[in-house]
Motif scaffolding. Structure first.
Motif, PDB file in Angstrom:
ATOM      1  N   ALA A  80       0.837  -1.201   0.000  1.00  0.00           N
ATOM      2  CA  ALA A  80       0.000   0.000   0.000  1.00  0.00           C
ATOM      3  C   ALA A  80       0.876   1.258   0.000  1.00  0.00           C
ATOM      4  CB  ALA A  80      -0.926  -0.008   1.212  1.00  0.00           C
ATOM      5  N   ARG A  81       1.946   1.235   0.778  1.00  0.00           N
ATOM      6  CA  ARG A  81       2.848   2.394   0.817  1.00  0.00           C
ATOM      7  C   ARG A  81       3.520   2.590  -0.543  1.00  0.00           C
ATOM      8  NH1 ARG A  81       4.478  -0.203   5.709  1.00  0.00           N
ATOM      9  NH2 ARG A  81       3.473   0.734   7.539  1.00  0.00           N
ATOM     10  N   GLU A  82       3.885   1.486  -1.195  1.00  0.00           N
ATOM     11  CA  GLU A  82       4.499   1.588  -2.518  1.00  0.00           C
ATOM     12  C   GLU A  82       3.565   2.288  -3.496  1.00  0.00           C
ATOM     13  OE1 GLU A  82       5.507  -2.309  -3.735  1.00  0.00           O
ATOM     14  OE2 GLU A  82       7.162  -2.551  -2.312  1.00  0.00           O
ATOM     15  N   ALA A  83       2.256   2.080  -3.304  1.00  0.00           N
ATOM     16  CA  ALA A  83       1.262   2.705  -4.185  1.00  0.00           C
ATOM     17  C   ALA A  83       0.988   4.145  -3.783  1.00  0.00           C
ATOM     18  CB  ALA A  83      -0.043   1.895  -4.160  1.00  0.00           C
ATOM     19  N   GLY A  84       1.658   4.612  -2.708  1.00  0.00           N
ATOM     20  CA  GLY A  84       1.474   5.986  -2.264  1.00  0.00           C
ATOM     21  C   GLY A  84       0.434   6.160  -1.184  1.00  0.00           C
ATOM     22  N   ALA A  85      -0.151   5.058  -0.689  1.00  0.00           N
ATOM     23  CA  ALA A  85      -1.202   5.150   0.329  1.00  0.00           C
ATOM     24  C   ALA A  85      -0.613   5.556   1.676  1.00  0.00           C
ATOM     25  CB  ALA A  85      -1.937   3.816   0.457  1.00  0.00           C
ATOM     26  N   ALA A 101     -22.374   7.524 -12.896  1.00  0.00           N
ATOM     27  CA  ALA A 101     -23.513   7.025 -13.662  1.00  0.00           C
ATOM     28  C   ALA A 101     -23.164   6.946 -15.148  1.00  0.00           C
ATOM     29  CB  ALA A 101     -24.717   7.938 -13.443  1.00  0.00           C
ATOM     30  N   ALA A 102     -22.193   7.788 -15.554  1.00  0.00           N
ATOM     31  CA  ALA A 102     -21.763   7.767 -16.948  1.00  0.00           C
ATOM     32  C   ALA A 102     -20.860   6.580 -17.248  1.00  0.00           C
ATOM     33  CB  ALA A 102     -21.032   9.064 -17.283  1.00  0.00           C
ATOM     34  N   GLY A 103     -20.433   5.885 -16.198  1.00  0.00           N
ATOM     35  CA  GLY A 103     -19.674   4.656 -16.417  1.00  0.00           C
ATOM     36  C   GLY A 103     -18.249   4.659 -15.936  1.00  0.00           C
ATOM     37  N   ARG A 104     -17.683   5.802 -15.576  1.00  0.00           N
ATOM     38  CA  ARG A 104     -16.283   5.844 -15.171  1.00  0.00           C
ATOM     39  C   ARG A 104     -16.141   5.501 -13.689  1.00  0.00           C
ATOM     40  NH1 ARG A 104     -12.033  10.947 -15.739  1.00  0.00           N
ATOM     41  NH2 ARG A 104     -10.164   9.771 -15.073  1.00  0.00           N
ATOM     42  N   SER A 105     -15.100   4.748 -13.388  1.00  0.00           N
ATOM     43  CA  SER A 105     -14.842   4.336 -12.009  1.00  0.00           C
ATOM     44  C   SER A 105     -13.480   4.858 -11.569  1.00  0.00           C
ATOM     45  CB  SER A 105     -14.859   2.805 -11.900  1.00  0.00           C
ATOM     46  OG  SER A 105     -14.323   2.384 -10.667  1.00  0.00           O
ATOM     47  N   ARG A 106     -13.374   5.262 -10.291  1.00  0.00           N
ATOM     48  CA  ARG A 106     -12.098   5.706  -9.745  1.00  0.00           C
ATOM     49  C   ARG A 106     -11.863   5.035  -8.403  1.00  0.00           C
ATOM     50  NH1 ARG A 106     -10.870  11.955  -9.875  1.00  0.00           N
ATOM     51  NH2 ARG A 106      -8.794  11.028  -9.547  1.00  0.00           N
ATOM     52  N   ALA A 107     -10.581   4.804  -8.097  1.00  0.00           N
ATOM     53  CA  ALA A 107     -10.231   4.121  -6.853  1.00  0.00           C
ATOM     54  C   ALA A 107      -9.212   4.951  -6.084  1.00  0.00           C
ATOM     55  CB  ALA A 107      -9.663   2.730  -7.143  1.00  0.00           C
ATOM     56  N   ARG A 112      -4.748   8.356  -1.734  1.00  0.00           N
ATOM     57  CA  ARG A 112      -4.113   8.527  -3.040  1.00  0.00           C
ATOM     58  C   ARG A 112      -4.900   7.788  -4.116  1.00  0.00           C
ATOM     59  NH1 ARG A 112       1.309   9.943  -3.154  1.00  0.00           N
ATOM     60  NH2 ARG A 112       1.008   9.935  -5.408  1.00  0.00           N
ATOM     61  N   SER A 113      -4.988   8.400  -5.294  1.00  0.00           N
ATOM     62  CA  SER A 113      -5.637   7.738  -6.419  1.00  0.00           C
ATOM     63  C   SER A 113      -4.758   6.590  -6.889  1.00  0.00           C
ATOM     64  CB  SER A 113      -5.851   8.741  -7.558  1.00  0.00           C
ATOM     65  OG  SER A 113      -6.415   8.105  -8.679  1.00  0.00           O
ATOM     66  N   VAL A 114      -5.370   5.409  -7.072  1.00  0.00           N
ATOM     67  CA  VAL A 114      -4.619   4.223  -7.494  1.00  0.00           C
ATOM     68  C   VAL A 114      -5.415   3.495  -8.570  1.00  0.00           C
ATOM     69  CG1 VAL A 114      -3.503   3.913  -5.246  1.00  0.00           C
ATOM     70  CG2 VAL A 114      -5.675   2.754  -5.723  1.00  0.00           C
ATOM     71  N   PRO A 115      -4.744   2.665  -9.370  1.00  0.00           N
ATOM     72  CA  PRO A 115      -5.482   1.840 -10.344  1.00  0.00           C
ATOM     73  C   PRO A 115      -6.368   0.819  -9.630  1.00  0.00           C
ATOM     74  CG  PRO A 115      -3.135   1.945 -10.889  1.00  0.00           C
ATOM     75  CD  PRO A 115      -3.284   2.521  -9.528  1.00  0.00           C
ATOM     76  N   GLN A 116      -7.432   0.429 -10.290  1.00  0.00           N
ATOM     77  CA  GLN A 116      -8.331  -0.583  -9.732  1.00  0.00           C
ATOM     78  C   GLN A 116      -7.573  -1.861  -9.394  1.00  0.00           C
ATOM     79  OE1 GLN A 116     -11.579  -1.554 -12.353  1.00  0.00           O
ATOM     80  NE2 GLN A 116     -11.852  -3.577 -11.476  1.00  0.00           N
ATOM     81  N   VAL A 118      -4.697  -2.259  -8.190  1.00  0.00           N
ATOM     82  CA  VAL A 118      -4.007  -2.192  -6.899  1.00  0.00           C
ATOM     83  C   VAL A 118      -4.966  -2.576  -5.777  1.00  0.00           C
ATOM     84  CG1 VAL A 118      -2.866  -0.650  -5.248  1.00  0.00           C
ATOM     85  CG2 VAL A 118      -2.335  -0.500  -7.685  1.00  0.00           C
ATOM     86  N   LEU A 119      -6.206  -2.073  -5.848  1.00  0.00           N
ATOM     87  CA  LEU A 119      -7.208  -2.473  -4.848  1.00  0.00           C
ATOM     88  C   LEU A 119      -7.395  -3.984  -4.872  1.00  0.00           C
ATOM     89  CD1 LEU A 119     -10.155   0.113  -4.891  1.00  0.00           C
ATOM     90  CD2 LEU A 119      -8.327  -0.147  -3.227  1.00  0.00           C
ATOM     91  N   ALA A 120      -7.480  -4.558  -6.069  1.00  0.00           N
ATOM     92  CA  ALA A 120      -7.680  -6.004  -6.185  1.00  0.00           C
ATOM     93  C   ALA A 120      -6.490  -6.757  -5.599  1.00  0.00           C
ATOM     94  CB  ALA A 120      -7.879  -6.381  -7.650  1.00  0.00           C
ATOM     95  N   GLU A 121      -5.281  -6.247  -5.821  1.00  0.00           N
ATOM     96  CA  GLU A 121      -4.082  -6.904  -5.297  1.00  0.00           C
ATOM     97  C   GLU A 121      -4.062  -6.869  -3.776  1.00  0.00           C
ATOM     98  OE1 GLU A 121       0.777  -6.333  -5.546  1.00  0.00           O
ATOM     99  OE2 GLU A 121      -0.536  -5.273  -6.944  1.00  0.00           O
ATOM    100  N   ILE A 122      -4.389  -5.711  -3.209  1.00  0.00           N
ATOM    101  CA  ILE A 122      -4.424  -5.583  -1.745  1.00  0.00           C
ATOM    102  C   ILE A 122      -5.524  -6.462  -1.169  1.00  0.00           C
ATOM    103  CG2 ILE A 122      -4.865  -3.984   0.152  1.00  0.00           C
ATOM    104  CD1 ILE A 122      -2.195  -3.483  -1.119  1.00  0.00           C
ATOM    105  N   ALA A 123      -6.696  -6.434  -1.816  1.00  0.00           N
ATOM    106  CA  ALA A 123      -7.850  -7.176  -1.303  1.00  0.00           C
ATOM    107  C   ALA A 123      -7.610  -8.671  -1.294  1.00  0.00           C
ATOM    108  CB  ALA A 123      -9.080  -6.846  -2.151  1.00  0.00           C
ATOM    109  N   GLU A 124      -6.836  -9.181  -2.271  1.00  0.00           N
ATOM    110  CA  GLU A 124      -6.590 -10.618  -2.346  1.00  0.00           C
ATOM    111  C   GLU A 124      -5.920 -11.131  -1.075  1.00  0.00           C
ATOM    112  OE1 GLU A 124      -4.487 -13.856  -5.393  1.00  0.00           O
ATOM    113  OE2 GLU A 124      -4.380 -11.711  -5.761  1.00  0.00           O
ATOM    114  N   GLU A 125      -5.127 -10.251  -0.428  1.00  0.00           N
ATOM    115  CA  GLU A 125      -4.444 -10.645   0.801  1.00  0.00           C
ATOM    116  C   GLU A 125      -5.299 -10.408   2.039  1.00  0.00           C
ATOM    117  OE1 GLU A 125      -1.560 -12.146   0.754  1.00  0.00           O
ATOM    118  OE2 GLU A 125      -1.472 -11.983  -1.435  1.00  0.00           O
ATOM    119  N   LEU A 126      -6.342  -9.578   1.923  1.00  0.00           N
ATOM    120  CA  LEU A 126      -7.116  -9.187   3.100  1.00  0.00           C
ATOM    121  C   LEU A 126      -8.446  -9.919   3.228  1.00  0.00           C
ATOM    122  CD1 LEU A 126      -6.602  -5.301   3.065  1.00  0.00           C
ATOM    123  CD2 LEU A 126      -5.439  -6.988   4.495  1.00  0.00           C
TER     124      LEU A 126
END
Length: 572
Positions: A80-85, A101-107, A112-116, A118-126
């Motif tokens: 998470a720190r490597e990703a700037g969190a 609603a227009a379809g764009r997603s942000r994480a 810190r803004s991160v790619p989706q 990265v969330l999936a990678e962190i979540a896999e361990e949690l």
């Protein structure tokens, strides 16, 4: 673990705050109340695909926010720190996901803004999620092998790691040997060319700077007459004619000196100039002597000139092939000699690599036997443990088999492929997981496997901090439902467990019980903050009664609910 989830404008949910405690948390509510949206919001935080259609009608975007508590020294925290969190001092990590609603997603992670991804990678361990849409994990041969290896225990995992290192070493040695054999002819040809080139250098025997020295000598020998003419002219200018008819610079300077000496006694300043004129005379005498010596040495030597030109041609041909100068030729010879030594030693290197490869093959084979033996033992124990769990989960007669199929050669993970097979009922053939079993049955198989991995004393499985189960109780009831709840409670002793359930028998085992309900805002159903509440005491009994009979004020249902709570407490 997950500390809390906040959701806004997602499906039927307007605003919801879902606090989650350690142990087992049950989430219940009427069908369509919004329980699924709670899991959808969690899925967004875990990096899953965002669906703009899930944004609440009339809203511009949906938001899910979650607080995770992680060990600040863990690999997850470091990633998470490597990703700037940014993590709080207590290890709190905040994740946010927005879906327009227009379809764009942000994480966002830790501010810190991160790619989706990265969330999936962190979540896999949690978090590990088990639901109708999460069966792929159980079907994956890789996960099945990992589950078996984890169940086999720490000692087996250490041997497996040693096998992995030995396999990588074997592959490197094979690649090196293949390269040595494949390019042997090329190296032999290169060695032959180097020998020829070095032999030519040795024959010519160039000396450092020799080409520059010969160029100077050739220029001098080729212009002897011009040089001689120039010397005669210079001597005449300095010394004059031998008969004295023409005075030279030497006599003129001497005449000037004598003239000044006659009057120098009258002025000290002039005496200093006399000294300087005398010095000029001395210099001219030395110069005249040097020119005479040069003239004596200067002689036409056609034989020497031919020899110099021939030597220069020889050096030029050699230099043209190896860098352009004699010094470049000498440097090429030095480096080529070292290269030739290396090439001549290739045969020895090939023999050494073959010997090292044989030793690596022996070691790998020995480790593979140890890995296979441990897996065979673990496969029997895991099958027995999971089968026993299935017996209490309304799958009487069901049996798990763990098949080990030898491969054609030793692979990166051992000598065999691992496959889990399910016998759904007595007399049925064993089939791969996912074939011939319902989603509810697969959910219970997953639960049985997770419980076996988490509770076996010998297991080396790395249990994720949080498990989420959705519809794990599908298709069961009565005593089987009680056993599902008991096993979830057993698993919750090792980690945080969240279960969405319709069964009071399961919810009764929860350490924390959340109820999701809907309100009516005008003509629209909506879930607000007040509609997600934790129940305890009489309120919890009433909710369990509703789940049992559909009537939360039924006396019989209330008595049954109270009995369930009491028995689940004793059962734990």
């Amino acid at each position: 673990m997950i500390e809390e989830i906040r959701i806004e404008d997602l499906g039927v949910i307007g605003t919801a705050h879902v606090p989650l405690s350690p142990g087992l948390t049950a989430i219940t509510g009427e069908t369509g109340a919004g329980k699924t949206m709670v899991l959808t919001g969690l899925g967004l935080l875990l990096g899953r695909r965002a669906d703009a259609a899930a944004v609440r009608t009339g809203s511009t975007q949906a938001t899910a926010e979650g607080c995770f508590v992680v060990d600040p020294a863990s690999a997850v925290a470091e990633r998470a720190r490597e990703a700037g969190a940014r993590l709080d001092d207590d290890g709190t990590l905040v994740a946010v996901r927005t879906v327009a609603a227009a379809g764009r997603s942000r994480a966002f992670l830790g501010g810190r803004s991160v790619p989706q991804a990265v969330l999936a990678e962190i979540a896999e361990e949690l978090v590990t999620v088990h639901g109708q849409s999460d069966q792929a994990r159980l079907r994956s041969p890789r996960h099945q092998r990992q589950a078996l290896d984890a169940f086999a225990g720490p000692e087996h995992l250490a041997v497996l790691e040693a096998y992995r290192s030995a396999w990588a070493e074997r592959q490197e040695l094979r690649a090196e040997l293949d390269d040595l054999v494949l390019h042997a002819q090329e190296r032999a040809h290169e060695a032959d060319l180097l020998r020829i080139g070095l032999a030519e250098v040795e024959r010519v025997d160039p000396q450092p700077g020799e080409d520059l020295e010969l160029a100077v000598e050739a220029d001098r020998l080729g212009h002897v007459e011009d040089l001689r003419t120039a010397i005669v002219t210079a001597r005449l200018a300095l010394a004059g004619d031998d008969d004295g008819s023409t005075a030279g610079a030497v006599r003129d300077v001497d005449h000037a000196r004598r003239a000044l000496e006659q009057v120098a006694e009258h002025d000290p300043a002039l005496a200093a100039l006399v000294t300087r004129v005398a010095e000029v005379g001395y210099l001219l005498d030395e110069l005249l002597a040097d020119l005479g010596g040069y003239a004596q040495d200067l002689a036409s030597d056609p034989v020497r000139l031919d020899a110099v030109q021939a030597r220069r041609a020889e050096l030029t041909a050699l230099a043209r092939a190896h860098g352009g100068t004699v010094d470049a030729v000498l440097e090429w010879a030095r480096s080529s000699g070292l290269r030739l030594l290396d090439l001549d030693g290739t045969g020895d290197r090939t023999d050494a690599v073959r010997a090292a490869l044989d030793a690596a093959e022996d070691r790998l084979s020995s480790l593979a036997s140890q890995v296979s033996a441990a897996r065979t033992d673990a496969a029997a124990r895991l099958a027995e443990a999971v089968t026993e769990e299935l017996g209490g989960l309304a799958m009487a007669g069901a049996r798990l088999e763990v098949a080990l199929t030898p491969g054609d050669a030793l692979g990166p993970w051992g000598a065999e492929e691992v496959e889990m097979l399910l016998v759904p009922h007595a007399g049925a053939p064993a089939r791969p997981l996912g074939q011939g079993a319902s989603g509810g049955e697969l959910s219970r198989v997953m639960l049985a496997i997770e419980v076996a991995l988490a509770t076996s004393p010998a297991s080396g499985a790395a249990t994720p901090p949080t498990f989420v189960f959705d519809e794990v109780d599908a298709g069961v009831g009565g005593r089987a439902a009680v056993e599902v709840g008991r096993r979830l409670a057993e698993l919750a002793r090792q980690c945080q467990v969240v279960v969405v359930t319709h069964l009071a028998q399961v919810a009764a085992f929860a350490d924390s019980h959340l109820v999701v309900s809907k309100s009516r805002a005008g003509e629209v159903d909506v879930v607000t903050v007040s509609d997600v509440r934790e129940v305890a005491g009489d309120e919890r009994v009433a909710e369990l009664a509703r789940m049992l009979s559909g009537q939360e004020d039924s006396t019989a249902a209330l008595e049954h609910a109270a009995e369930l709570l009491e028995r689940s407490s004793v059962g734990r």
